[in-house]
Design an enzyme around this catalytic site. Structure first.
Site, mmCIF file in Angstrom:
data_model
loop_
_atom_site.group_PDB
_atom_site.id
_atom_site.type_symbol
_atom_site.label_atom_id
_atom_site.label_comp_id
_atom_site.label_asym_id
_atom_site.label_seq_id
_atom_site.Cartn_x
_atom_site.Cartn_y
_atom_site.Cartn_z
ATOM 1 N NE ARG A 20 -3.561 -2.297 2.725
ATOM 2 C CZ ARG A 20 -3.293 -3.506 3.232
ATOM 3 N NH1 ARG A 20 -2.079 -3.768 3.693
ATOM 4 N NH2 ARG A 20 -4.233 -4.429 3.272
ATOM 5 C CG ASN A 90 -7.009 2.846 0.038
ATOM 6 O OD1 ASN A 90 -7.897 2.191 -0.484
ATOM 7 N ND2 ASN A 90 -6.054 2.280 0.773
ATOM 8 C CG HIS A 113 14.105 -6.621 2.666
ATOM 9 N ND1 HIS A 113 14.571 -7.257 3.794
ATOM 10 C CD2 HIS A 113 14.595 -7.337 1.611
ATOM 11 C CE1 HIS A 113 15.300 -8.310 3.435
ATOM 12 N NE2 HIS A 113 15.324 -8.372 2.119
ATOM 13 C CD GLU A 159 19.113 -7.208 1.152
ATOM 14 O OE1 GLU A 159 20.198 -7.588 1.627
ATOM 15 O OE2 GLU A 159 18.070 -7.893 1.167
#
Length: 337
Positions: A20, A90, A113, A159
């Site tokens: 998100r 959203n 990650h 990463e």
């Protein structure tokens, strides 16, 4: 840790990782302009006030000519053999000062990650820093030299890892990793092997272990990965073009009956949402998944969107199951004319 669990029917392939995001005007340029990804599709749902972007690292030399949001782009996106990053927005969240998604890595969190490979980590991080990117860890810091963790605009860790060989993959970056923490590898590894994934490397660090799994489209079927030394496996994995699912097990959690990682969908902990697989037939695949015994967040005919499902893996992470070729999602499509 070879699995004896029957394979899920319908040739499942890992198709997406969902996060998100608060502000697409910041997150989309981060992943396209800086990390080299391409928007291959969008799904816009004004009736429910959210929009999805799907990005991937295109193979070397491939030009993308479709218009995201069109039926043609939908057909392409739900048929890819690779893995996309789905970014969920959203409506209006960028205007809410109190809105902040949870990037993971607090006590009890499951999601860790994303990862990207590159030829030169130091040069890449210098380039990112000059573009305004901040870091959890720079490559010269800490005990593990030569790897870095950058922050994306929502604070997710990204990463940066070195490829074993330079000048072999033309892309400056390629999407290479999604990391999740797991409770019990004796349950979780066979679950993902049932989805056609292969353990291409595993390493015991004493108090924790990492298991690295690749989807079928990312696996060299001529290689017996279990016979490789760790150095060989690490090198070969670093040169894979598609991403790896890294599963991290902190030793002893499997003995704690009540232990459970946050899965990214709890109130106040929302950030990472799910990973997804495409299959030939969602209903047949879900019949196979049901036999694994971990249940469903949404059955194929549940809710308003028929023909897709969300299963649970052994750690309670949501696994989206989508028909290869896609379905009619009810989104507002882009008119190319």
């Amino acid at each position: 840790m070879a699995s004896t669990i029957a394979k899920i029917v319908g040739r499942p392939t890992w198709q997406q990782t969902m996060l998100r995001i608060k502000d697409p005007s910041k997150s989309i340029p981060f992943y396209t302009d800086l990390m080299g990804m391409t928007i291959i599709d969008t799904l816009d749902f004004p009736q429910w006030k959210f929009k999805l972007w799907f990005l991937t690292t295109l193979p070397p030399g491939q030009k993308y000519t479709l218009t995201p949001g069109t039926k043609e782009a939908h057909d392409y996106m739900w048929s890819i053999e690779g893995t996309a990053l789905e970014l969920t927005y959203n409506y209006g969240s960028e205007e809410d000062d109190s809105q902040k998604y949870h990037p993971g890595n607090d006590e009890g969190d499951g999601f860790g990650h994303l990862g990207f490979n590159t030829d030169d980590v130091y040069e890449a991080c210098d380039t990112l820093e000059k573009a305004g990117v901040t870091f959890k860890k720079k490559p010269e810091e800490g005990r593990m030299k030569g790897i870095a963790f950058a922050y994306d605009p929502d604070g997710y860790w990204v990463e940066i890892l070195k490829r074993a060989e330079t000048n072999k993959i033309p892309n400056y970056f390629n999407f290479s990793q999604t990391m999740l923490r797991i409770k019990d590898p004796s349950k979780t590894i066979p679950f993902y092997e049932a989805f056609g994934m292969t353990v291409v490397r595993q390493k015991d660090y004493g108090d924790f272990s990492n298991y690295f799994l690749a989807s079928s489209s990312n696996v060299d079927t001529t290689v017996d990965y279990s016979s490789l030394s760790d150095i060989e496996a690490k090198a070969k994995m670093s040169m894979m073009f598609g991403p790896i699912l890294e599963l991290t097990h902190n030793h002893g959690t499997e003995k704690e009956e009540d232990f459970k990682h946050n899965n990214g969908n709890e109130e106040g902990k929302q950030g990472f949402g799910h990973i997804g697989f495409i299959v030939d037939d969602v209903y047949e695949a879900c019949d196979s998944i049901r036999e694994l015994g971990y249940g469903f967040r949404k059955e194929p005919d549940g809710g308003g969107m028929k023909g897709l499902a969300f299963a649970y893996d052994p750690d309670g992470y949501s696994i989206e199951i989508i028909k290869r070729g896609g379905i009619e999602f009810g989104d507002k499509k882009v008119d190319e004319s």
